[in-house]
Design a protein around this motif. Structure first.
Motif, PDB file in Angstrom:
ATOM      1  N   GLN A  45       0.809  -1.226   0.000  1.00 18.78           N
ATOM      2  CA  GLN A  45       0.000   0.000   0.000  1.00 18.78           C
ATOM      3  C   GLN A  45       0.842   1.277   0.000  1.00 18.78           C
ATOM      4  OE1 GLN A  45      -2.814  -0.790   3.169  1.00 18.78           O
ATOM      5  NE2 GLN A  45      -4.291  -1.629   1.729  1.00 18.78           N
ATOM      6  N   PRO A  46       1.966   1.340   0.746  1.00 11.92           N
ATOM      7  CA  PRO A  46       2.767   2.565   0.656  1.00 11.92           C
ATOM      8  C   PRO A  46       3.288   2.831  -0.766  1.00 11.92           C
ATOM      9  CG  PRO A  46       3.347   1.359   2.639  1.00 11.92           C
ATOM     10  CD  PRO A  46       2.437   0.459   1.839  1.00 11.92           C
ATOM     11  N   LEU A  47       3.568   1.757  -1.517  1.00 14.28           N
ATOM     12  CA  LEU A  47       4.001   1.939  -2.907  1.00 14.28           C
ATOM     13  C   LEU A  47       2.841   2.468  -3.754  1.00 14.28           C
ATOM     14  CD1 LEU A  47       6.005   1.655  -5.247  1.00 14.28           C
ATOM     15  CD2 LEU A  47       5.412  -0.771  -5.390  1.00 14.28           C
ATOM     16  N   MET A  48       1.634   1.948  -3.500  1.00 16.23           N
ATOM     17  CA  MET A  48       0.455   2.449  -4.235  1.00 16.23           C
ATOM     18  C   MET A  48       0.268   3.945  -3.952  1.00 16.23           C
ATOM     19  SD  MET A  48      -0.610  -0.065  -5.962  1.00 16.23           S
ATOM     20  CE  MET A  48       0.732  -1.235  -5.994  1.00 16.23           C
ATOM     21  N   ASP A  49       0.455   4.332  -2.688  1.00 17.86           N
ATOM     22  CA  ASP A  49       0.335   5.759  -2.339  1.00 17.86           C
ATOM     23  C   ASP A  49       1.364   6.571  -3.120  1.00 17.86           C
ATOM     24  OD1 ASP A  49      -1.679   5.142  -0.643  1.00 17.86           O
ATOM     25  OD2 ASP A  49      -0.466   5.210   1.199  1.00 17.86           O
ATOM     26  N   ARG A  50       2.580   6.052  -3.184  1.00 16.97           N
ATOM     27  CA  ARG A  50       3.654   6.767  -3.904  1.00 16.97           C
ATOM     28  C   ARG A  50       3.301   6.921  -5.386  1.00 16.97           C
ATOM     29  NH1 ARG A  50       6.354   8.649  -7.185  1.00 16.97           N
ATOM     30  NH2 ARG A  50       8.620   8.788  -7.405  1.00 16.97           N
ATOM     31  N   LEU A  51       2.657   5.864  -5.953  1.00 13.65           N
ATOM     32  CA  LEU A  51       2.301   5.901  -7.377  1.00 13.65           C
ATOM     33  C   LEU A  51       0.985   6.646  -7.609  1.00 13.65           C
ATOM     34  CD1 LEU A  51       3.142   2.160  -8.268  1.00 13.65           C
ATOM     35  CD2 LEU A  51       4.535   4.165  -8.828  1.00 13.65           C
ATOM     36  N   GLY A  52       0.282   6.947  -6.512  1.00 13.41           N
ATOM     37  CA  GLY A  52      -0.985   7.689  -6.617  1.00 13.41           C
ATOM     38  C   GLY A  52      -2.108   6.863  -7.216  1.00 13.41           C
ATOM     39  N   ILE A  53      -2.099   5.549  -6.958  1.00 15.01           N
ATOM     40  CA  ILE A  53      -3.140   4.663  -7.495  1.00 15.01           C
ATOM     41  C   ILE A  53      -3.622   3.745  -6.368  1.00 15.01           C
ATOM     42  CG2 ILE A  53      -2.314   4.649  -9.886  1.00 15.01           C
ATOM     43  CD1 ILE A  53      -0.745   2.115  -9.282  1.00 15.01           C
ATOM     44  N   SER A  54      -4.759   3.066  -6.617  1.00 14.51           N
ATOM     45  CA  SER A  54      -5.233   2.150  -5.566  1.00 14.51           C
ATOM     46  C   SER A  54      -4.772   0.718  -5.831  1.00 14.51           C
ATOM     47  CB  SER A  54      -6.761   2.190  -5.488  1.00 14.51           C
ATOM     48  OG  SER A  54      -7.300   1.699  -6.700  1.00 14.51           O
ATOM     49  N   GLY A  55      -4.354   0.452  -7.060  1.00 18.45           N
ATOM     50  CA  GLY A  55      -3.912  -0.907  -7.359  1.00 18.45           C
ATOM     51  C   GLY A  55      -3.536  -1.037  -8.817  1.00 18.45           C
ATOM     52  N   THR A  56      -3.049  -2.196  -9.182  1.00 15.84           N
ATOM     53  CA  THR A  56      -2.702  -2.476 -10.582  1.00 15.84           C
ATOM     54  C   THR A  56      -3.232  -3.861 -10.946  1.00 15.84           C
ATOM     55  OG1 THR A  56      -0.608  -3.664 -10.217  1.00 15.84           O
ATOM     56  CG2 THR A  56      -0.486  -1.244 -10.299  1.00 15.84           C
ATOM     57  N   VAL A  57      -3.132  -4.177 -12.225  1.00 19.67           N
ATOM     58  CA  VAL A  57      -3.284  -5.557 -12.677  1.00 19.67           C
ATOM     59  C   VAL A  57      -1.857  -6.081 -12.817  1.00 19.67           C
ATOM     60  CG1 VAL A  57      -4.238  -7.070 -14.454  1.00 19.67           C
ATOM     61  CG2 VAL A  57      -5.275  -4.819 -14.032  1.00 19.67           C
ATOM     62  N   ARG A  58      -1.618  -7.286 -12.312  1.00 19.73           N
ATOM     63  CA  ARG A  58      -0.238  -7.802 -12.355  1.00 19.73           C
ATOM     64  C   ARG A  58      -0.223  -9.172 -13.031  1.00 19.73           C
ATOM     65  NH1 ARG A  58       2.557  -9.476  -6.794  1.00 19.73           N
ATOM     66  NH2 ARG A  58       1.248 -11.307  -7.139  1.00 19.73           N
ATOM     67  N   ALA A  59       0.605  -9.268 -14.075  1.00 27.40           N
ATOM     68  CA  ALA A  59       0.871 -10.582 -14.685  1.00 27.40           C
ATOM     69  C   ALA A  59       2.286 -10.967 -14.267  1.00 27.40           C
ATOM     70  CB  ALA A  59       0.781 -10.495 -16.199  1.00 27.40           C
ATOM     71  N   SER A  60       2.456 -12.179 -13.795  1.00 30.08           N
ATOM     72  CA  SER A  60       3.805 -12.593 -13.369  1.00 30.08           C
ATOM     73  C   SER A  60       4.078 -13.995 -13.897  1.00 30.08           C
ATOM     74  CB  SER A  60       3.913 -12.529 -11.848  1.00 30.08           C
ATOM     75  OG  SER A  60       2.852 -13.234 -11.243  1.00 30.08           O
ATOM     76  N   PHE A  61       5.333 -14.215 -14.253  1.00 30.18           N
ATOM     77  CA  PHE A  61       5.685 -15.386 -15.057  1.00 30.18           C
ATOM     78  C   PHE A  61       6.515 -16.402 -14.286  1.00 30.18           C
ATOM     79  CE2 PHE A  61       5.670 -11.512 -17.735  1.00 30.18           C
ATOM     80  CZ  PHE A  61       4.389 -11.717 -18.244  1.00 30.18           C
ATOM     81  N   ALA A  62       6.429 -17.626 -14.789  1.00 28.98           N
ATOM     82  CA  ALA A  62       7.221 -18.715 -14.213  1.00 28.98           C
ATOM     83  C   ALA A  62       7.844 -19.501 -15.356  1.00 28.98           C
ATOM     84  CB  ALA A  62       6.325 -19.618 -13.373  1.00 28.98           C
ATOM     85  N   LEU A  63       8.634 -20.510 -14.988  1.00 28.88           N
ATOM     86  CA  LEU A  63       9.401 -21.243 -15.996  1.00 28.88           C
ATOM     87  C   LEU A  63       8.519 -21.982 -16.997  1.00 28.88           C
ATOM     88  CD1 LEU A  63       9.328 -24.447 -14.994  1.00 28.88           C
ATOM     89  CD2 LEU A  63      11.020 -23.651 -13.386  1.00 28.88           C
TER      90      LEU A  63
END
Ligand code: PLP
Length: 413
Positions: free
Chosen positions: A374-392
């Protein structure tokens, strides 16, 4: 040769369907799927070996203890620690950081002393320090990030004071994918006699980690994010530090001698492992490490970097796409890897939750929200993101499906 088809066969869950669509699993930063070899190893241990470790003279107990201690050695080699005494099994990254926060603050810090973390930490590397700060009147400071989502390491000396007693930093951000130059942070910190803890939850699954090369004092990671079982993780600590710190929890396994007057503690690492350890999970974790080693850390890293670049390039073709964190995997000037297998984004003013829910209906599993930062979201001025994350085991075809899904959803709005 990276044989993606044969790798995917090791993970039967990847061939299931959700809502009648083939599953596209892109939530690997939250947890990875488990290969058959890990599941088989754990099942076989329960079926054939199961007995409590360390305390028994009987055959099964000794066999279970051997597997458990062999797992410790496999972890040691995996991160190139000097000694198995430096490998403490925990429930995960969170417990490892809580252990250090508690033991370190209790024994090494006084009112007014400072801890330095960063703006891009997971709550697991903020709240444990805040809890100690409240108890002892300690101050938690945070190193800022710039607008590209990189840590301002050049400014670190402005944030270190004579009261800074420990620095605790994420190796890789679980939101931005930024790879932090922890080796540089460690060398600056050590010049001032300050130990460094590394939250490696998002780096150990994706790149070769050498704790002696990093020279960090503590490092934490979780088994379930690297194809191992849930409920098991690792705290690495330099022997000289672990020797100095008091136990975190009391109970069986961690004592040398108990009397009503006084208790003395076991040698390392058992001093920090109170109670019955999850010895089935340590065997599962060791099997996961062997699995990763068979594919090769360099091959995994190259495959995931290719996917990350491919995903970012494709996402950039979507109108009103906003990508967070570095937008290339290799830094244009230093030519060092700067971004790991995590891509966070927003499209126009489509809420991240709407995007995630609609992608889910297409069989695509991504994570939405603040990602425990949440502190990073505050820094970015947003409430959240969509996140895609990858594996092998992920493929470019899966990324194509994701991008087509985002296109379709964007047009609906
Ligand atoms: N640190 C980072 C950077 C993470 O991404 C996570 C989990 O997502 C954690 C710590 C906590 O890991 P765990 O919940 O396995 O303890």
């Amino acid at each position: 040769m990276y044989n993606i088809n044969s790798i995917r066969e090791d993970f039967p869950i990847l061939s299931r369907q959700v809502y009648g669509k083939p599953l596209v699993y892109l939530d690997n930063a939250a947890t990875t799927q488990k290969p058959l070899c890990v599941l088989d190893a754990m099942r076989k241990e329960y079926l054939n070996v199961n007995a409590n470790v360390h305390r028994g003279v009987h055959y099964l107990s000794q066999q279970a203890t051997d597997l458990h201690e062999a797992a410790r050695e496999i972890v040691r080699q995996f991160i190139n620690a000097q000694k198995t005494e430096e490998i403490v099994f925990t429930r995960g990254t969170t417990e490892a950081i809580n252990l250090i926060a508690t033991s370190f603050c209790d024994s090494q810090m006084q009112e007014g002393d400072e801890i330095l973390v960063s703006d891009m930490e997971h709550h697991s590397n903020i709240v444990p320090w805040q809890l100690q700060a409240q108890r002892k009147g300690i101050v938690v400071r945070h190193l800022p990030i710039n607008d590209e989502g990189e840590l301002t390491i050049d400014k670190i000396n402005d944030f270190i004071t004579e009261k800074t007693k420990i620095i605790s930093i994420a190796h890789v951000s679980n939101v931005l994918g930024t790879i932090n130059d922890v080796q540089r942070i460690v060398s600056v910190a050590h010049l001032r006699g300050i130990p460094v803890m590394v939250d490696a939850a998002q780096s150990v699954p994706h790149m070769k980690i050498d704790v002696q090369q990093l020279d960090c004092d503590f490092l934490a990671f979780s088994g379930h994010k690297m194809y191992g079982p849930t409920g098991i993780g690792v705290l690495y600590g330099k022997e000289c530090w672990l020797d100095k710190l008091p136990p975190y929890q009391g109970g069986g396994e961690m004592i040398d001698k108990v009397t009503w007057e006084q208790t003395t503690f076991e040698r390392l690492p058992y001093k920090f492992e109170a109670g019955t350890p999850d010895y089935i999970a340590t065997h599962g974790l060791a099997t996961a490490i062997k699995y990763m080693n068979t594919i090769g850390l360099k091959n995994i890293e190259a495959h995931e970097q290719e996917l990350t670049n491919y995903c970012m390039e494709k996402l950039k073709t979507i109108p009103n796409m906003r990508l967070f964190g570095p937008t290339t995997t290799i830094h244009p000037s230093s030519h060092c890897p700067q971004k790991d297998a995590v891509v966070s984004f927003l499209v126009g003013d489509i809420h991240h939750l709407d995007m995630g829910t609609l992608l889910d209906r297409l069989g695509i599993a991504v994570r939405t929200g603040h990602h425990c930062a949440q502190p990073l979201m505050d820094r970015l001025g947003i409430s959240g993101t969509v996140r895609a994350s990858f594996a092998l085991y992920n493929t470019k075809e899966e990324i194509d499906t994701l991008v087509a899904g985002i296109h379709r959803i964007s047009q609906m709005f």
